[in-house]
Design an enzyme around this catalytic site. Sequence first.
Site, mmCIF file in Angstrom:
data_model
loop_
_atom_site.group_PDB
_atom_site.id
_atom_site.type_symbol
_atom_site.label_atom_id
_atom_site.label_comp_id
_atom_site.label_asym_id
_atom_site.label_seq_id
_atom_site.Cartn_x
_atom_site.Cartn_y
_atom_site.Cartn_z
ATOM 1 C CE LYS A 61 -6.254 -3.373 4.509
ATOM 2 N NZ LYS A 61 -6.487 -3.824 5.875
ATOM 3 C CB SER B 115 -0.880 -3.801 7.937
ATOM 4 O OG SER B 115 -1.909 -2.876 7.696
ATOM 5 N NE ARG C 5 -2.321 -1.325 3.539
ATOM 6 C CZ ARG C 5 -1.770 -0.542 4.440
ATOM 7 N NH1 ARG C 5 -1.827 0.764 4.296
ATOM 8 N NH2 ARG C 5 -1.183 -1.036 5.501
ATOM 9 N NE ARG D 96 -0.099 -8.594 2.232
ATOM 10 C CZ ARG D 96 -0.803 -7.976 3.190
ATOM 11 N NH1 ARG D 96 -1.936 -8.487 3.627
ATOM 12 N NH2 ARG D 96 -0.351 -6.872 3.733
ATOM 13 C CG ASP E 51 -7.688 -6.813 6.941
ATOM 14 O OD1 ASP E 51 -6.792 -6.544 7.760
ATOM 15 O OD2 ASP E 51 -7.856 -6.164 5.896
ATOM 16 C CG HIS F 121 -7.207 -2.674 10.137
ATOM 17 N ND1 HIS F 121 -5.889 -2.285 10.286
ATOM 18 C CD2 HIS F 121 -7.194 -3.674 9.222
ATOM 19 C CE1 HIS F 121 -5.128 -3.016 9.497
ATOM 20 N NE2 HIS F 121 -5.895 -3.866 8.841
ATOM 21 C CE1 TYR G 265 1.223 -6.783 -3.415
ATOM 22 C CE2 TYR G 265 0.175 -5.402 -1.770
ATOM 23 C CZ TYR G 265 0.826 -6.568 -2.114
ATOM 24 O OH TYR G 265 1.052 -7.515 -1.167
ATOM 25 C CB CYS H 42 0.465 -6.772 14.019
ATOM 26 S SG CYS H 42 1.565 -5.371 13.839
HETATM 27 C C1 OXD Z 1 -3.208 -4.397 5.341
HETATM 28 C C2 OXD Z 1 -3.841 -5.541 4.670
HETATM 29 O O1 OXD Z 1 -2.263 -3.820 4.800
HETATM 30 O O2 OXD Z 1 -4.743 -6.132 5.264
HETATM 31 O O3 OXD Z 1 -3.661 -4.050 6.441
HETATM 32 O O4 OXD Z 1 -3.468 -5.878 3.532
HETATM 33 MN MN MN Z 2 -5.300 -5.098 7.112
#
Ligand code: OXD
Ligand code: MN
Length: 579
Positions: free
Chosen positions: A206, A248, A69, A364, A275, A226, A197, A250
Amino acid sequence: MTTSNEALQRWVTEIADLTKPANIHWCDGSEAEYQSLIDQMLETGDLLRLDGGYENCYLHRSDPSDVARVEHLTFVCTSDETDAGPNNNWMAPAEARTKMDDLFAGCMAGRTLYVIPYCMGPIDSPYARCGVEITDSAYVAINMKLMTRMGKPALQRIERDGTFVRGLHSIGDLNPDRRFIMHFPEELLIQSFGSGYGGNALLGKKCHALRIASYQARQEGWLAEHMLIVEIESPQGEKHYLAAAFPSACGKTNLAMLIPPETQAGWKVRTLGDDIAWLHLDETGQLRAINPEAGYFGVVPGTNEQTNCNAYDMIKSDAIFTNVAVTADNEPWWEDKNVGTPAIDWKGQPYASENGPAAHPNSRFTVSAKQNPTYSPLADDPAGVPISAIIFGGRRRELAPLVYQARNWNHGVLVGAGVASETTAAATGEVGVVRRDPMAMKPFCGYNFADYWAHWLSFAERSENLPEIFHVNWFRRDADGRFLWPGFGENLRVLRWIIERCENRADATETAIGYLPLAADIDTNGLDMRDGDMDWLLSIDTASWREEAAAIGEYLQSYGDRLPASLADEHKKLQDALG
Ligand code: OXD
Ligand code: MN
């Protein structure tokens, strides 16, 4: 396929006139369509077929400059700059529209324009919201098929409801200087150019489900967060639903898919979401959550049989991999997979360790949530699930104890607002620096954080039955840098204390920062921990916490007059308690 919704039909025509595609394809969301897009991408080389034990799995390599991102290129374009707040980049809507129109003009020449109707949330849920993404990327179309309820049923709902969020996306020429992710929350519009991406391109995630939805949620009295959603069932069959917000990369996916270790006999964990959670108060004042998504876009490196066996198995079929390495046998490979060796790196070059990791650290997998062996069918329940506790967390080597509980809702809002975490590879920029990430929403809140906190605080006036709020930190280390807590499945031991607290069955000590367990309250049976580790994990260093409180205060004050007085009050109470 076309639509009876005139606004949608007009918009598609208008965008086609602007972008000049060679073809227009309305996605119906069928399996046949998915397969034909895959076949087409195999032919163009946009996808590579993976082998070995991986069935119907494909690899996509994004442009090496387009792997995460891009927060510095993400804007919230409200008519009034202060509505976007210091937490967002802002551009005046008219200026942003002109800039984007210039970029989009003719950008789909020779390409197919895909119209992707999608629904965020169970199709029949009053809490769900629809959108339509227009894109020139087949990769986006196949990912949206896995990540959302995409196609015909979504279009039918749009035709019934008459409203939808518009998302216009083009990969453009992937030039980072011509890359922008624009949000116009007042118009329920997203425009994204120049990236293929993940969060930049799969606009349901998002852009819609967090930035636009958070703005809508404030107007409509709910929350778009989130957060993962997980069901924990005790050996006695008692069920609790927890929602947890971590920044993100974590460990939200791992926590949502937690596998109880053998020592935790009888406990069961099921996943509702990994998420994003949309939270609504029902008529009894109970906070209920739905997961607006239908799939996972998870970080691959680190996934192995020990850390997350279910995810490891789940991505062995019908998964799309982005930016992983491959072995000589054409199996996907990533760091800490613990089997196989990389032959080709994520850029498609022969692997050489001096070139860095074989898989990109933010590589991913995309997979339908239904492939998770512990998928909860309640993820499809239009009414969502009742939330017992909200958990905030971050990645902090120091300071934050393993777990603590806020005194009440307003204090919990302060705990959430004060979240800080070490940055990860999920976004471009330096990795490992601590930054404030309130409610793990720093990159995702579609409006001024001060107004967002006020909105959170307003829930206390609307219900007497709100979830308890906690903070956890799985990442605390000792002076030698050793992780003090084993994490992963063992996190269930901490969740058990959280549930006990929600049930008023567990003790706690009151401290300046909130309620902490006594070392004996967390079950450490069978854990390989050193003497004193638990005390360290639960210790609060007052001097460091005073500094933290001062830093939080300074951060909150940067929101000026808009900062809610009751949040400032909560902060004052924290400082007073720390002395
Ligand atoms: C993030 C994702 O970046 O979920 O939080 O991809
Ligand atoms: Mn996320």
